[in-house]
Write an enzyme that holds these catalytic residues in place. Structure first.
Site, PDB file in Angstrom:
ATOM      1  N   HIS A  76      -7.586  89.254 -16.355  1.00  0.00           N
ATOM      2  CA  HIS A  76      -7.421  87.863 -15.924  1.00  0.00           C
ATOM      3  C   HIS A  76      -8.638  87.020 -16.300  1.00  0.00           C
ATOM      4  CE1 HIS A  76      -3.611  88.017 -13.715  1.00  0.00           C
ATOM      5  NE2 HIS A  76      -3.953  89.259 -13.404  1.00  0.00           N
ATOM      6  N   SER A 120     -11.501  92.630 -15.331  1.00  0.00           N
ATOM      7  CA  SER A 120     -10.086  92.271 -15.216  1.00  0.00           C
ATOM      8  C   SER A 120      -9.640  91.478 -16.436  1.00  0.00           C
ATOM      9  CB  SER A 120      -9.867  91.420 -13.964  1.00  0.00           C
ATOM     10  OG  SER A 120      -8.588  90.814 -14.015  1.00  0.00           O
ATOM     11  N   ASP A 140       0.056  86.884 -13.807  1.00  0.00           N
ATOM     12  CA  ASP A 140       0.967  87.605 -12.921  1.00  0.00           C
ATOM     13  C   ASP A 140       2.162  86.699 -12.686  1.00  0.00           C
ATOM     14  OD1 ASP A 140      -0.904  89.615 -12.760  1.00  0.00           O
ATOM     15  OD2 ASP A 140      -1.783  88.885 -10.889  1.00  0.00           O
ATOM     16  N   GLU A 187       2.398  97.820 -12.496  1.00  0.00           N
ATOM     17  CA  GLU A 187       2.377  96.408 -12.096  1.00  0.00           C
ATOM     18  C   GLU A 187       3.436  95.642 -12.892  1.00  0.00           C
ATOM     19  OE1 GLU A 187      -1.445  94.505 -12.240  1.00  0.00           O
ATOM     20  OE2 GLU A 187      -2.309  95.794 -10.691  1.00  0.00           O
ATOM     21  N   HIS A 199       2.318  92.007 -14.026  1.00  0.00           N
ATOM     22  CA  HIS A 199       1.144  91.682 -14.842  1.00  0.00           C
ATOM     23  C   HIS A 199       1.513  91.645 -16.332  1.00  0.00           C
ATOM     24  CE1 HIS A 199      -3.284  91.569 -15.666  1.00  0.00           C
ATOM     25  NE2 HIS A 199      -2.830  92.040 -16.831  1.00  0.00           N
TER      26      HIS A 199
HETATM   27 ZN   LIG Z   1      -2.591  90.729 -12.930  1.00  0.00          ZN
END
Ligand SMILES: [Zn+2]
Length: 306
Positions: free
Chosen positions: A161, A159, A168, A211, A214
């Site tokens: 992240h 990810s 996000d 998304e 994101h």
């Molecule tokens: Zn995200």
């Protein structure tokens, strides 16, 4: 008295000559300096800037703001941003937007850029942003993956992240794809070095559903080029690899971006008198970005107009 008068006259004459000589000497000097300046100008516009050589290590492929992270290219330990902070304890970085909880972390540098962007949105009356997730370490990612499943989260290490470069962001008013906050981000994020990493029209390229929340930091001018060419990060990095080197002018500023494959003993030339940045692509090479400054059409023309 007459004698004194004559002597005074002589003294005046002498000093006049000296002053004249000095001023003509200064004139000469100025002319010489001017010529030197002219040469400097010509040098700048006609020969390359000065360079120095730096060695590139394998680790540098896995460091920087342009890293590609997906199911094929995982996050390396050395890829994690070194300036990750807890945003809740950094009030100066969270003005103008909310945090979902007290544990939200992000690269301090990226949070600063995000704040700048949110302030600009606020000036246009869009001011209901909320960060719902930021940096997650591998353990946190692992828990999230187990709890939420593969539809919502990626396994630890896969990810964005886990880098500290992504967050996000939602709207406190409604879902992000319908909210003014989401629309504003979609239209303006590139100006601040951010991209929507998983756009609606790139699901086939990214392998991830749309998304609108994101947000990923890649830095300027990369975000601007990606916007202009409608590239997802995968496509942009592939484009740089194919082109090897591109020059571009954005908002009056010139940039040169070059891709270098990295093997065991890679060295590259970087300018010694200009700002530059280096980032790995997390695959096989590094990208050098040189900030060339304001774009002049022709420096010689500018001098002639003076
Ligand atoms: Zn995200």
């Amino acid at each position: 008295m007459k004698k004194w008068g004559f002597f005074l006259f002589l003294l005046l004459c002498l000093s006049f000559v000296i002053v004249n000589r000095e001023s003509s000497y200064q004139d000469n000097e100025e002319v010489q300096n001017d010529e030197k300046n002219n040469n400097d100008h010509l040098d700048n516009s006609e020969t390359p800037e000065s360079f120095r050589t730096i060695e590139i290590t394998k680790e540098q492929v896995f460091q920087g703001n342009l890293l590609l992270v997906n199911t094929e290219y995982p996050v390396h330990q050395e890829s994690i941003k070194s300036d990750v902070v807890n945003l809740f304890t950094h009030k100066e970085l969270t003005m103008g937007y909310g945090l979902l909880d007290h544990e939200i972390k992000l690269s301090e540098d990226v949070a600063g850029k995000f704040s700048e962007m949110i302030a600009a949105a606020g000036e246009e009356g869009v001011r209901h942003f909320l960060i719902t997730s930021g940096f997650r370490d591998f353990d946190e990612q692992s828990v999230l993956y187990q709890e939420m499943g593969s539809d919502y989260a990626l396994p630890a290490g896969y990810s964005e992240h886990n880098l500290g470069l992504s967050l996000d962001a939602g709207s406190t008013q409604m879902k992000m794809d319908a909210a003014p906050e989401g629309k504003w981000i979609e239209k303006n994020a590139w100006k601040y070095g951010f991209i929507l990493r998983y756009p609606k029209d790139k699901t086939e390229v990214t392998g991830i559903q749309y998304e609108p929340w994101h947000i990923r930091y890649v830095g300027f001018p990369h975000s601007a080029i990606m916007e202009e060419k409608n590239f997802a990060l995968e496509e942009y990095l592939e484009f740089l690899k194919e082109q090897k080197s591109i020059s571009t002018t954005i908002q009056g500023e010139k940039y040169e971006i070059s891709y270098y494959p990295v093997t065991k003993d890679t060295t590259i030339h970087v300018p010694s008198n200009l700002r530059w940045e280096l980032s790995g692509n997390n695959m096989d090479g590094v990208i050098l970005t040189v900030f060339l400054g304001a774009a002049h059409t022709d420096r010689k023309e500018i001098r002639m107009a003076e």
